[in-house]
Write a protein that holds these residues in place. Structure first.
Motif: not given
Ligand SMILES: Cc1cc2nc3c(=O)[nH]c(=O)nc-3n(C[C@H](O)[C@H](O)[C@H](O)COP(=O)(O)OP(=O)(O)OC[C@H]3O[C@@H](n4cnc5c(N)ncnc54)[C@H](O)[C@@H]3O)c2cc1C
Length: 311
Positions: A9-10, A31, A35, A40, A43-44, A47, A114, A248, A276, A287-288, A290
């Motif tokens: 996940g990136a 991996i 994209r 970020l 979805l948005y 923003k 997610m 897994w 998440d 984000i912070i 994560a």
């Molecule tokens: C509309 C919206 C607005 C938001 N606004 C804010 C904000 O203003 N401030 C804030 O701090 N947070 C905000 N958030 C929350 C924030 O976006 C998330 O907490 C954050 O993106 C979590 O990061 P992550 O790296 O855990 O997961 P993600 O951002 O979900 O990234 C996970 C990545 O893993 C990849 N993936 C999934 N399954 C696989 C697989 N099997 N193999 C390889 N890759 C895979 C996905 O394609 C994805 O790119 C917002 C969320 C939403 C929905």
């Protein structure tokens, strides 16, 4: 190729894990199924993020670009459009399987957020036919909005924030099916002081047009309204799919998220998780959060792989 750590996940969690892994001189691969950027960019992207330390405000896609550039500049190997389907046990190593390849690694950090996600649909006539012909789920860049009549559907923070962005360049209306918004007071207040028109307690009947969107028919308490529109942005939530995770061998919570200890360790040796996809009492999906969990997951992975005398 053999890695010290493979990060799945990136999103911000995975990219931060990559940055920390490289700063600890670990051979790291990220991996990503789609994209780079996770939620970020998918979805948005337009923003503004106002709560990431160090930036008073930064557009989501720009924050993602910076994290990506930093991970790459530190020498992190990043593969896009490659979904991990299996994590198998090898001989004193783990095998990460995608459709393209099998990667050998000493440790893994799961940062899949997610999972794969798709914006929720309104499921009403005309929506499917006019998708990308005036009906969209992601706000286009501001330049593309100029001169367009935009209608935003949704009542949460995300819908209001995107309506506020659109309002800076064009005629914008927000439509919500409830009498009140379910968003932060500050956002509702900004909305009240903007030029955005609101239509409350209204459901969509149909999106109308042949080759492109021309209008939207709404039902407001039995009264039919026909609203002329060039662009309808639907922002009513997200459906996510974490099916991969179930295969897994990782212990999951009742909600299907990853159980970790304080060190971000999962039940499987050498497999850690962050972002998440991880859940525990008091978890705040941001984000912070994560990024913070990613730092902890990398230190744990480093101790597991390098076995330093001080660990
Ligand atoms: C509309 C919206 C607005 C938001 N606004 C804010 C904000 O203003 N401030 C804030 O701090 N947070 C905000 N958030 C929350 C924030 O976006 C998330 O907490 C954050 O993106 C979590 O990061 P992550 O790296 O855990 O997961 P993600 O951002 O979900 O990234 C996970 C990545 O893993 C990849 N993936 C999934 N399954 C696989 C697989 N099997 N193999 C390889 N890759 C895979 C996905 O394609 C994805 O790119 C917002 C969320 C939403 C929905």
């Amino acid at each position: 190729m053999h890695y010290d750590v493979v990060i799945i996940g990136a999103g911000p969690g995975g990219l931060t894990a990559g940055i920390y892994a490289k700063s600890k001189m670990m051979n790291a691969l990220i991996i990503e199924a789609g994209r780079v950027g996770g939620q970020l960019t998918s979805l948005y992207p337009e923003k503004g993020i106002h709560n990431y330390p160090g930036f008073e405000t930064i557009q989501a896609r720009k924050l993602s670009d910076r994290l990506y550039a930093q991970a790459e500049s530190m020498g992190c190997d990043i593969r896009e459009n490659e979904r991990v389907t299996e994590i198998n046990d090898g001989k004193e190593e783990l095998l990460i399987v995608t459709k393209k390849e099998t990667y050998h690694t000493k440790s893994v950090i799961i940062a899949i957020g997610m999972g794969s996600f798709h914006p929720k649909k309104m499921e009403c006539p005309g929506e499917e036919k006019l998708t990308d012909k005036g009906v969209t789920y992601i706000l286009p860049v501001k330049e593309e909005l100029v001169g367009q009549k935009v209608v935003m559907f949704g009542g949460g923070n995300s819908a209001i924030e995107m309506a506020l962005i659109a309002d800076t360049v064009t005629d914008t209306t927000i439509v919500h099916r409830k009498p009140e918004f379910r968003a932060d007071e500050a956002n509702v207040d900004s909305l009240k002081h903007s030029n955005i028109k609101t239509i409350m307690s209204a459901n969509v009947v149909s999106f109308n047009g042949e080759d492109s969107l021309k209008s939207v028919t709404l039902d407001q308490g039995g009264r039919k309204l026909d609203v002329p529109v060039d662009l309808a942005v639907i922002n009513i939530g997200i459906n996510s799919d974490l099916t991969d995770l179930k295969n897994w061998g990782i212990d999951l919570t009742a909600e299907g998220l990853v159980k970790v200890d304080f060190d971000m360790r999962t039940n499987r040796g050498g497999i850690f998780a962050c972002g998440d996809v991880v859940d525990y009492p008091g978890k705040y999906k941001q984000i912070i959060t994560a990024c913070g969990e990613a730092a902890t997951a990398v230190v744990s992975s480093y101790k597991f792989v390098k076995k330093p005398y001080w660990a």
